[in-house]
Design an enzyme around this catalytic site. Structure first.
Site, PDB file in Angstrom:
ATOM      1  CB  SER A   1      25.361  14.815  12.964  1.00  0.00           C
ATOM      2  OG  SER A   1      26.421  15.717  13.219  1.00  0.00           O
TER       3      SER A   1
ATOM      4  CG  ASN B   1     -10.812  10.697  -2.905  1.00  0.00           C
ATOM      5  OD1 ASN B   1     -12.011  10.487  -2.737  1.00  0.00           O
ATOM      6  ND2 ASN B   1     -10.014   9.866  -3.547  1.00  0.00           N
TER       7      ASN B   1
ATOM      8  CE  LYS C   1      22.364  18.876  15.975  1.00  0.00           C
ATOM      9  NZ  LYS C   1      22.220  17.959  17.129  1.00  0.00           N
TER      10      LYS C   1
ATOM     11  CE1 TYR D   1      25.987  17.390  22.781  1.00  0.00           C
ATOM     12  CE2 TYR D   1      27.775  15.817  23.100  1.00  0.00           C
ATOM     13  CZ  TYR D   1      26.793  16.370  22.303  1.00  0.00           C
ATOM     14  OH  TYR D   1      26.610  15.900  21.033  1.00  0.00           O
TER      15      TYR D   1
ATOM     16  CB  THR E   1     -22.507  18.584  21.944  1.00  0.00           C
ATOM     17  OG1 THR E   1     -23.847  18.116  22.040  1.00  0.00           O
ATOM     18  CG2 THR E   1     -22.494  20.098  22.164  1.00  0.00           C
TER      19      THR E   1
ATOM     20  CD  GLN F   1      25.529  13.415  16.039  1.00  0.00           C
ATOM     21  OE1 GLN F   1      26.541  13.962  16.428  1.00  0.00           O
ATOM     22  NE2 GLN F   1      25.554  12.333  15.278  1.00  0.00           N
TER      23      GLN F   1
ATOM     24  CG  ASN G   1      29.868  19.571  24.281  1.00  0.00           C
ATOM     25  OD1 ASN G   1      29.861  18.948  23.218  1.00  0.00           O
ATOM     26  ND2 ASN G   1      30.459  19.116  25.375  1.00  0.00           N
TER      27      ASN G   1
ATOM     28  CE  LYS H   1     -14.298   8.527  -3.260  1.00  0.00           C
ATOM     29  NZ  LYS H   1     -13.439   7.486  -2.714  1.00  0.00           N
TER      30      LYS H   1
ATOM     31  CB  SER I   1     -10.448   7.377  -7.002  1.00  0.00           C
ATOM     32  OG  SER I   1     -10.348   5.985  -7.205  1.00  0.00           O
TER      33      SER I   1
HETATM   34  N1  ARG Z   1      27.102  16.782  16.310  1.00  0.00           N
HETATM   35  C1  ARG Z   1      27.040  17.040  17.702  1.00  0.00           C
HETATM   36  C2  ARG Z   1      25.591  17.205  18.170  1.00  0.00           C
HETATM   37  O1  ARG Z   1      24.769  17.346  17.331  1.00  0.00           O
HETATM   38  C3  ARG Z   1      27.782  18.300  18.017  1.00  0.00           C
HETATM   39  C4  ARG Z   1      28.363  18.319  19.393  1.00  0.00           C
HETATM   40  C5  ARG Z   1      29.341  17.228  19.498  1.00  0.00           C
HETATM   41  N2  ARG Z   1      30.072  17.302  20.702  1.00  0.00           N
HETATM   42  C6  ARG Z   1      30.905  16.333  21.044  1.00  0.00           C
HETATM   43  N3  ARG Z   1      31.547  16.486  22.134  1.00  0.00           N
HETATM   44  N4  ARG Z   1      31.045  15.252  20.346  1.00  0.00           N
HETATM   45  O2  ARG Z   1      25.256  17.180  19.317  1.00  0.00           O
END
Ligand code: ARG
Length: 459
Positions: free
Chosen positions: A24, A286, A326, A318, A156, A323, A111, A284, A278
């Site tokens: 990640s 826009n 994000k 968890y 309206t 993950q 976690n 144009k 354009s």
């Molecule tokens: N990269 C993980 C996430 O975004 C971090 C936590 C990972 N925890 C684990 N036990 N693999 O959630």
């Protein structure tokens, strides 16, 4: 032996495809500042509790500060084989300072660490977004001030309905984004709770002090249940839902600006610097900015759906699925912040064409309700008054005459009770200024609302 930080129980190496699939760091690297702040607070707590020495604490904090500088200067080597931002920083720290660095993860799990990082990140972003929303609201208020007294049709069903003040329309958006501002502040309350110490899921047997960490990082309180804590992303979903509503509000405004800048409406002129041309049609100009804002609401609503679906079916506590929170979260922050900021700029780069809005307000029988209300003051039941005015409108359509253009004799054909004072009622100004009910469009009420808004925003 594997070189992984969790490699003790593994004999074989991780497959390259698995490393690439599970990493990640390519997107969570942006949490480095929060991760380092959290680790510094954690190290200070560990030393305070006697779990590491003060010398070790100082080494850790100094090492982390250097890593932060390296990242900022582009001198940090992010390693995908170390999976995420947490292990990239921790491993580099251990390589830098040795044994003390290996003590940092005492009484902590990734976690609870990632939960903390996201909360720290969102806390800052929400505060910044609130400032952007305030700037946007100021934009509506200054347009209301600039065009105070100018009229436009109120719609309206996108049909001309009743005359309103342009300022009233602008202050409608001021209110709408005011609710968004409140929602952001409210959501911040649930973001601003300190999760560290939940550890993997069950808390820790080591003598930590969670309140110490909370104080260090400026959190007013700590989370209550370790299991709930590590599996909780409600606070992020709440933020994205608030952000989605902001984006929808921007999209409604964008739609109006697209319409208003057409030749057909011509209610506003967006300055050249905020439009594009354009490649084929030389004539144009826009309204691409409002169009893109409207278009981007799809991704923000999509992000909300992604996050809701992400939690669906996740057992306590968890799960690695989390993950996936994000990218939608970051994309939402980026998209909504940029859209709010550019909309505030756009408001300063457009002008109302008041000759057009005035002309549009004079046509379309928009004072028909006023005539009905006038008859009500002559003791005619509203339903009858509605029907009488309906007949007058039908006559007007046939004769191509607005109500105010009819002679008294013509109007009297529909009700003998109509007198000369009706023309005051049928005028746009008279219609608008009669609407003095709380929240109405009369100059009196709108001026009050404008003054209150200016006071609230410190203008
Ligand atoms: N990269 C993980 C996430 O975004 C971090 C936590 C990972 N925890 C684990 N036990 N693999 O959630």
């Amino acid at each position: 032996m594997s070189e992984k930080m969790w490699g003790g129980r593994f004999a074989g190496r991780t497959a390259a495809s698995v490393e690439a699939f599970t990493e990640s760091i390519s997107f969570d690297a942006r949490l480095y500042r929060q991760d380092i702040a959290g680790s510094c607070a954690h190290a200070k707590m560990l030393a305070h509790q006697g779990l590491i020495s003060e010398a070790e604490r100082d080494q850790i904090v100094k090492g982390l500060q250097e890593i932060e500088q390296d990242i900022e200067q582009g001198n940090f080597n992010f390693r995908p084989e170390l999976e995420d931002i947490h292990m990239n920083i921790e491993k580099t720290l251990a390589e830098k300072i040795g044994a003390a660095g290996e003590k940092l993860h005492t009484a902590r799990s990734r976690n609870d660490q990632i939960n903390l990082d996201i909360r720290l990140y969102l806390r800052d972003e929400i505060e910044q977004l609130i400032d952007l929303v305030i700037a946007l609201r100021k934009g509506f208020v200054s347009l209301a001030r600039k065009y105070l007294g100018q009229v436009m049709p109120g719609y309206t069903h996108l049909q001309r309905a009743q005359p309103v003040l342009i300022a009233h329309h602008m202050l409608a958006y001021y209110e709408m984004f005011g609710r968004d501002q409140e929602r952001l502040a409210d959501c911040l309350k649930r973001v601003n709770i300190m999760p560290l110490g939940a550890a993997a899921l069950a808390g820790t047997g080591l003598p930590i002090d969670r309140e110490f960490v909370a104080r260090e990082l400026g959190f007013p309180k700590v989370t209550a249940n370790s299991m709930d804590t590590v599996g909780d992303r409600d606070f992020a979903i709440e933020f994205v839902s608030v952000a989605a509503l902001i984006q929808i509000h921007l999209s409604r405004l964008a739609e109006e600006l697209v319409l208003w800048s057409t030749e057909e409406f011509s209610f506003v002129n967006i300055s050249d610097s905020f439009c594009t041309g354009s490649s084929i049609m030389p004539q144009k100009k826009n309204p691409d900015i409002p169009e893109l804002i409207r278009g981007k609401s799809g991704r923000v609503v999509g992000n909300l759906m992604s996050l809701l679906t992400l939690l669906k079916g996740l057992p306590m506590t968890y799960n690695r699925d989390l993950q996936e929170d994000k990218e939608p979260l970051f994309d939402t922050v980026d998209t909504v912040s940029r859209c709010v900021a550019i909309t505030a700029d756009l408001l300063q780069n457009m002008e109302f064409n008041t000759a057009k809005t005035q002309k549009a307000t004079a046509a379309g029988f928009m004072t028909a309700t006023d005539l009905a209300d006038y008859l009500v003051t002559k003791n005619i039941p509203f339903r009858q008054a509605h029907s009488i005015v309906g007949q007058a409108v039908a006559y007007g359509i046939a004769q191509s005459k607005d109500l105010a253009e009819m002679s008294l004799a013509e109007l009297k054909k529909f009700s003998a009770l109509i007198e000369d004072d009706v023309y005051q009622v049928l005028s746009v100004k008279g219609s608008i200024d009669s609407r003095q009910s709380t929240g109405g469009t009369s100059s009196l009420r709108v001026t009050e609302a404008l003054v209150a808004a200016e006071k609230a925003l410190g203008i």
